[in-house]
Write a protein that holds these residues in place. Structure first.
Motif, PDB file in Angstrom:
ATOM      1  N   ASN A 126      -9.687  -0.551   3.802  1.00  7.81           N
ATOM      2  CA  ASN A 126      -8.994  -0.425   5.081  1.00  7.81           C
ATOM      3  C   ASN A 126      -7.512  -0.747   4.960  1.00  7.81           C
ATOM      4  O   ASN A 126      -6.664  -0.060   5.549  1.00  7.81           O
ATOM      5  CB  ASN A 126      -9.653  -1.360   6.097  1.00  7.81           C
ATOM      6  CG  ASN A 126      -8.933  -1.402   7.420  1.00  7.81           C
ATOM      7  OD1 ASN A 126      -8.770  -0.397   8.096  1.00  7.81           O
ATOM      8  ND2 ASN A 126      -8.485  -2.590   7.800  1.00  7.81           N
ATOM      9  N   PHE A 127      -7.167  -1.788   4.201  1.00 11.97           N
ATOM     10  CA  PHE A 127      -5.763  -2.160   4.034  1.00 11.97           C
ATOM     11  C   PHE A 127      -4.955  -1.015   3.442  1.00 11.97           C
ATOM     12  O   PHE A 127      -3.813  -0.780   3.835  1.00 11.97           O
ATOM     13  CB  PHE A 127      -5.640  -3.387   3.124  1.00 11.97           C
ATOM     14  CG  PHE A 127      -5.804  -4.698   3.834  1.00 11.97           C
ATOM     15  CD1 PHE A 127      -5.049  -5.007   4.946  1.00 11.97           C
ATOM     16  CD2 PHE A 127      -6.724  -5.634   3.379  1.00 11.97           C
ATOM     17  CE1 PHE A 127      -5.196  -6.221   5.592  1.00 11.97           C
ATOM     18  CE2 PHE A 127      -6.878  -6.853   4.012  1.00 11.97           C
ATOM     19  CZ  PHE A 127      -6.118  -7.143   5.124  1.00 11.97           C
ATOM     20  N   GLY A 128      -5.532  -0.316   2.468  1.00 12.19           N
ATOM     21  CA  GLY A 128      -4.818   0.795   1.852  1.00 12.19           C
ATOM     22  C   GLY A 128      -4.882   2.067   2.656  1.00 12.19           C
ATOM     23  O   GLY A 128      -3.983   2.915   2.580  1.00 12.19           O
ATOM     24  N   ALA A 129      -5.942   2.238   3.457  1.00  7.11           N
ATOM     25  CA  ALA A 129      -6.140   3.483   4.192  1.00  7.11           C
ATOM     26  C   ALA A 129      -5.119   3.664   5.316  1.00  7.11           C
ATOM     27  O   ALA A 129      -4.614   4.772   5.532  1.00  7.11           O
ATOM     28  CB  ALA A 129      -7.559   3.529   4.762  1.00  7.11           C
ATOM     29  N   LEU A 130      -4.812   2.596   6.022  1.00  5.38           N
ATOM     30  CA  LEU A 130      -3.972   2.736   7.210  1.00  5.38           C
ATOM     31  C   LEU A 130      -2.561   3.242   6.907  1.00  5.38           C
ATOM     32  O   LEU A 130      -2.095   4.179   7.566  1.00  5.38           O
ATOM     33  CB  LEU A 130      -3.913   1.407   7.972  1.00  5.38           C
ATOM     34  CG  LEU A 130      -3.173   1.452   9.311  1.00  5.38           C
ATOM     35  CD1 LEU A 130      -3.844   2.438  10.262  1.00  5.38           C
ATOM     36  CD2 LEU A 130      -3.113   0.066   9.940  1.00  5.38           C
ATOM     37  N   TYR A 340       3.796  -6.488   7.272  1.00  5.42           N
ATOM     38  CA  TYR A 340       4.865  -6.603   6.281  1.00  5.42           C
ATOM     39  C   TYR A 340       4.364  -6.244   4.885  1.00  5.42           C
ATOM     40  O   TYR A 340       4.994  -5.476   4.156  1.00  5.42           O
ATOM     41  CB  TYR A 340       5.416  -8.036   6.310  1.00  5.42           C
ATOM     42  CG  TYR A 340       6.500  -8.312   5.293  1.00  5.42           C
ATOM     43  CD1 TYR A 340       7.758  -7.727   5.415  1.00  5.42           C
ATOM     44  CD2 TYR A 340       6.260  -9.159   4.213  1.00  5.42           C
ATOM     45  CE1 TYR A 340       8.755  -7.987   4.483  1.00  5.42           C
ATOM     46  CE2 TYR A 340       7.253  -9.429   3.286  1.00  5.42           C
ATOM     47  CZ  TYR A 340       8.502  -8.836   3.426  1.00  5.42           C
ATOM     48  OH  TYR A 340       9.482  -9.090   2.496  1.00  5.42           O
ATOM     49  N   ARG A 341       3.191  -6.787   4.508  1.00  2.00           N
ATOM     50  CA  ARG A 341       2.627  -6.463   3.194  1.00  2.00           C
ATOM     51  C   ARG A 341       2.351  -4.972   3.064  1.00  2.00           C
ATOM     52  O   ARG A 341       2.594  -4.367   2.019  1.00  2.00           O
ATOM     53  CB  ARG A 341       1.329  -7.249   2.957  1.00  2.00           C
ATOM     54  CG  ARG A 341       1.518  -8.688   2.572  1.00  2.00           C
ATOM     55  CD  ARG A 341       0.290  -9.260   1.886  1.00  2.00           C
ATOM     56  NE  ARG A 341      -0.918  -9.140   2.670  1.00  2.00           N
ATOM     57  CZ  ARG A 341      -1.410 -10.107   3.434  1.00  2.00           C
ATOM     58  NH1 ARG A 341      -0.756 -11.264   3.538  1.00  2.00           N
ATOM     59  NH2 ARG A 341      -2.532  -9.939   4.088  1.00  2.00           N
ATOM     60  N   GLN A 342       1.833  -4.372   4.117  1.00  2.00           N
ATOM     61  CA  GLN A 342       1.515  -2.953   4.061  1.00  2.00           C
ATOM     62  C   GLN A 342       2.769  -2.084   3.976  1.00  2.00           C
ATOM     63  O   GLN A 342       2.732  -0.991   3.419  1.00  2.00           O
ATOM     64  CB  GLN A 342       0.677  -2.553   5.279  1.00  2.00           C
ATOM     65  CG  GLN A 342      -0.751  -3.094   5.228  1.00  2.00           C
ATOM     66  CD  GLN A 342      -1.533  -2.773   6.481  1.00  2.00           C
ATOM     67  OE1 GLN A 342      -1.044  -2.944   7.603  1.00  2.00           O
ATOM     68  NE2 GLN A 342      -2.753  -2.300   6.312  1.00  2.00           N
ATOM     69  N   LEU A 349      -1.021  -0.101  -5.047  1.00  2.00           N
ATOM     70  CA  LEU A 349      -1.333  -1.534  -5.098  1.00  2.00           C
ATOM     71  C   LEU A 349      -1.807  -2.081  -3.755  1.00  2.00           C
ATOM     72  O   LEU A 349      -2.104  -3.275  -3.641  1.00  2.00           O
ATOM     73  CB  LEU A 349      -0.101  -2.329  -5.536  1.00  2.00           C
ATOM     74  CG  LEU A 349       0.433  -2.091  -6.946  1.00  2.00           C
ATOM     75  CD1 LEU A 349       1.734  -2.867  -7.142  1.00  2.00           C
ATOM     76  CD2 LEU A 349      -0.594  -2.503  -7.989  1.00  2.00           C
ATOM     77  N   LEU A 350      -1.882  -1.230  -2.732  1.00  2.00           N
ATOM     78  CA  LEU A 350      -2.140  -1.719  -1.382  1.00  2.00           C
ATOM     79  C   LEU A 350      -3.428  -2.534  -1.273  1.00  2.00           C
ATOM     80  O   LEU A 350      -3.445  -3.607  -0.677  1.00  2.00           O
ATOM     81  CB  LEU A 350      -2.190  -0.533  -0.405  1.00  2.00           C
ATOM     82  CG  LEU A 350      -0.836   0.004   0.075  1.00  2.00           C
ATOM     83  CD1 LEU A 350      -1.008   1.346   0.776  1.00  2.00           C
ATOM     84  CD2 LEU A 350      -0.166  -1.009   1.000  1.00  2.00           C
ATOM     85  N   GLY A 351      -4.509  -2.006  -1.820  1.00  2.00           N
ATOM     86  CA  GLY A 351      -5.774  -2.730  -1.713  1.00  2.00           C
ATOM     87  C   GLY A 351      -5.734  -4.059  -2.423  1.00  2.00           C
ATOM     88  O   GLY A 351      -6.168  -5.083  -1.897  1.00  2.00           O
ATOM     89  N   ARG A 352      -5.194  -4.061  -3.639  1.00  2.00           N
ATOM     90  CA  ARG A 352      -5.165  -5.288  -4.447  1.00  2.00           C
ATOM     91  C   ARG A 352      -4.280  -6.359  -3.829  1.00  2.00           C
ATOM     92  O   ARG A 352      -4.665  -7.532  -3.719  1.00  2.00           O
ATOM     93  CB  ARG A 352      -4.671  -4.954  -5.853  1.00  2.00           C
ATOM     94  CG  ARG A 352      -5.722  -4.354  -6.752  1.00  2.00           C
ATOM     95  CD  ARG A 352      -5.105  -3.758  -7.989  1.00  2.00           C
ATOM     96  NE  ARG A 352      -4.566  -2.429  -7.744  1.00  2.00           N
ATOM     97  CZ  ARG A 352      -3.916  -1.702  -8.651  1.00  2.00           C
ATOM     98  NH1 ARG A 352      -3.691  -2.199  -9.840  1.00  2.00           N
ATOM     99  NH2 ARG A 352      -3.486  -0.496  -8.360  1.00  2.00           N
ATOM    100  N   VAL A 353      -3.074  -5.992  -3.445  1.00  2.00           N
ATOM    101  CA  VAL A 353      -2.138  -6.979  -2.916  1.00  2.00           C
ATOM    102  C   VAL A 353      -2.628  -7.540  -1.584  1.00  2.00           C
ATOM    103  O   VAL A 353      -2.576  -8.755  -1.343  1.00  2.00           O
ATOM    104  CB  VAL A 353      -0.733  -6.358  -2.766  1.00  2.00           C
ATOM    105  CG1 VAL A 353       0.207  -7.326  -2.050  1.00  2.00           C
ATOM    106  CG2 VAL A 353      -0.165  -6.001  -4.138  1.00  2.00           C
ATOM    107  N   ASN A 354      -3.140  -6.664  -0.723  1.00  2.00           N
ATOM    108  CA  ASN A 354      -3.561  -7.131   0.593  1.00  2.00           C
ATOM    109  C   ASN A 354      -4.842  -7.952   0.537  1.00  2.00           C
ATOM    110  O   ASN A 354      -4.977  -8.938   1.258  1.00  2.00           O
ATOM    111  CB  ASN A 354      -3.716  -5.943   1.542  1.00  2.00           C
ATOM    112  CG  ASN A 354      -2.382  -5.468   2.083  1.00  2.00           C
ATOM    113  OD1 ASN A 354      -1.792  -6.113   2.932  1.00  2.00           O
ATOM    114  ND2 ASN A 354      -1.889  -4.342   1.583  1.00  2.00           N
ATOM    115  N   THR A 355      -5.781  -7.558  -0.323  1.00  2.00           N
ATOM    116  CA  THR A 355      -6.979  -8.391  -0.436  1.00  2.00           C
ATOM    117  C   THR A 355      -6.676  -9.701  -1.152  1.00  2.00           C
ATOM    118  O   THR A 355      -7.299 -10.729  -0.861  1.00  2.00           O
ATOM    119  CB  THR A 355      -8.112  -7.655  -1.179  1.00  2.00           C
ATOM    120  OG1 THR A 355      -7.626  -7.137  -2.415  1.00  2.00           O
ATOM    121  CG2 THR A 355      -8.685  -6.544  -0.330  1.00  2.00           C
TER     122      THR A 355
END
Length: 417
Positions: A126-130, A340-342, A349-355
């Motif tokens: 979900n973090f990377g999908a949005l 901000y992270r997104q 790297l979106l999934g890795r950094v956000n999780t």
């Protein structure tokens, strides 16, 4: 990457995404109230009731980093749908066991832990999908829409849940969450546009490769001063918040004397949602005037102060008002950091950094906060334990104001740092 739609409300794929999140949040909010009430009624134990809150976040300690790394490789839509369906079965096992008279505290705790473990994979996808779905320029607006829905749900669902719990067993009520997972899966499956960019030339999926992917995400989080600092202060705030929420059911029953069901119990819980709604609606407007770093610097001290004052409330009305204000500041810190992270993290790297960020704040901070809160509640009393947990948030305030966030806020361009 799609950025052409003038308004998110006109984007059918975002509407499906938003519906999926709203349905899932509704069910999860029912469960967030019903599960600790269920354990409290089955066991009468403060520690076991607090343990339910700890188990909500503990899976991030074990699976968060792996879930983020794998979600960056897998098809994000398929990952989200699969996670929803698996959780529908897990949550549904509780009302089934209750129906046959075989439900135990152990099963409730195992399901609470396992559901959150599966959810880490949904979260990573979900973090990377949005950002891929709506475009980075609209991430804050999209998160605001989702958090607005979440806050409205937190406003209306807890009072309704409190009333229902007066006449319905909490185990039976969990059927709502099981059905919400199914509905969420159907909504995500209906999204037409891609939620992942093409992955080409990736090495085969092996343990060594997965660990290398995790390390790459962690390096980015550690080296980016804004992401790093917001993650640290978010972890500290989650520690205090986890300790508070671990004791809230017992606090309502033994300190505020509103019981564990009924309208007053639901209203106390629901005012947090009003605060979250204020934060979600206000964030896009605040970002037009302030940088994300500045928002964190000024919202965090308010959160710390209310974390101490709220447990000192002498009656349920005062407690509800304090929770409203605290909820505004607390949620503002969270949704601001997530957006901000997104915005600043590269797509791959979106999934890795956000999780990783969620693992440190939610997994580490919330889990250990809930455990410590439960121990303190038993050792020094419910109210004193809550106050001590609220005081820990001031550590985050000191960290924030002595960190690179002050310099980043002054530049008004944190993405360039």
């Amino acid at each position: 990457m799609t950025t052409t739609a003038p308004r998110l409300r006109d984007d059918p794929d975002f509407r499906r995404y938003w519906l999926a999140r709203a349905l899932s949040i509704t069910g999860s909010m029912v469960t967030a109230i019903a599960l600790p009430v269920l354990v409290y009624r089955l066991s009468g134990s403060t520690v076991l009731t607090a343990l339910v809150t700890a188990l909500e976040a503990a899976p991030y300690l074990l699976a968060g980093l792996f879930a983020g790394a794998l979600a960056d490789r897998w098809n994000r839509r398929r990952t989200m749908v699969t996670a929803d369906l698996v959780n529908a079965v897990l949550v549904g096992s509780i009302p089934v066991a209750h129906l046959f008279g075989v439900l135990t505290v152990v099963q409730v705790l195992v399901v609470a832990f396992t559901v959150q473990g599966v959810y880490t994979f949904f979260d990573g996808a979900n973090f990377g999908a949005l950002p891929v779905l709506v475009g980075r320029a609209r991430v804050a607006q999209a998160n605001s829409a989702v958090w607005t829905a979440s806050s409205l749900i937190e406003l209306f669902v807890p009072p309704l849940t409190g009333l229902i719990l007066a006449v319905l067993n909490p185990a039976t009520l969990l059927t709502v969450d099981a059905l919400s997972f199914v509905a969420s899966a159907l909504a995500v499956r209906g999204i037409v546009r891609a939620m992942s960019e093409r992955r080409e030339g990736l090495p085969p999926l092996r343990p060594r490769v997965v660990f290398a992917d995790i390390a790459e995400g962690l390096r980015y989080l550690i080296r980016h001063p804004g992401v790093r600092t917001m993650t640290i202060v978010g972890s500290v705030q989650s520690f205090g918040g986890g300790g508070f929420m671990a004791l809230i059911v017992v606090w309502c029953d033994r300190v505020l004397h509103v019981g564990t069901s009924g309208l007053r119990f639901g209203l106390v819980w629901g005012t947090w949602g009003i605060g979250g709604l204020i934060a979600a609606l206000g964030l896009p407007r605040l970002l037009k005037r302030f940088s994300p770093a500045a928002i964190t610097l000024y919202a965090l001290p308010v959160s710390a102060l209310l974390g101490v004052l709220t447990p000192l409330s002498q009656d349920w009305v005062t407690a509800a008002i304090a929770l409203l204000v605290w909820g505004s500041a607390y949620v503002l810190v969270i949704v601001n950091a997530v957006s901000y992270r997104q915005q600043v993290t590269p797509e791959h790297l979106l999934g890795r950094v956000n999780t990783a960020g969620r693992m440190l704040s939610w997994g580490v901070g919330w889990t250990f906060g809930a455990v410590v809160g439960g121990v303190l509640g038993r050792a020094v009393g419910i109210r004193s334990g809550m106050v001590l947990m609220g005081l820990t948030i001031f550590i985050g305030v000191v960290v924030a104001w002595t960190s690179p966030l002050r310099r980043i806020a002054a530049t008004h361009d944190p993405a360039a740092v």
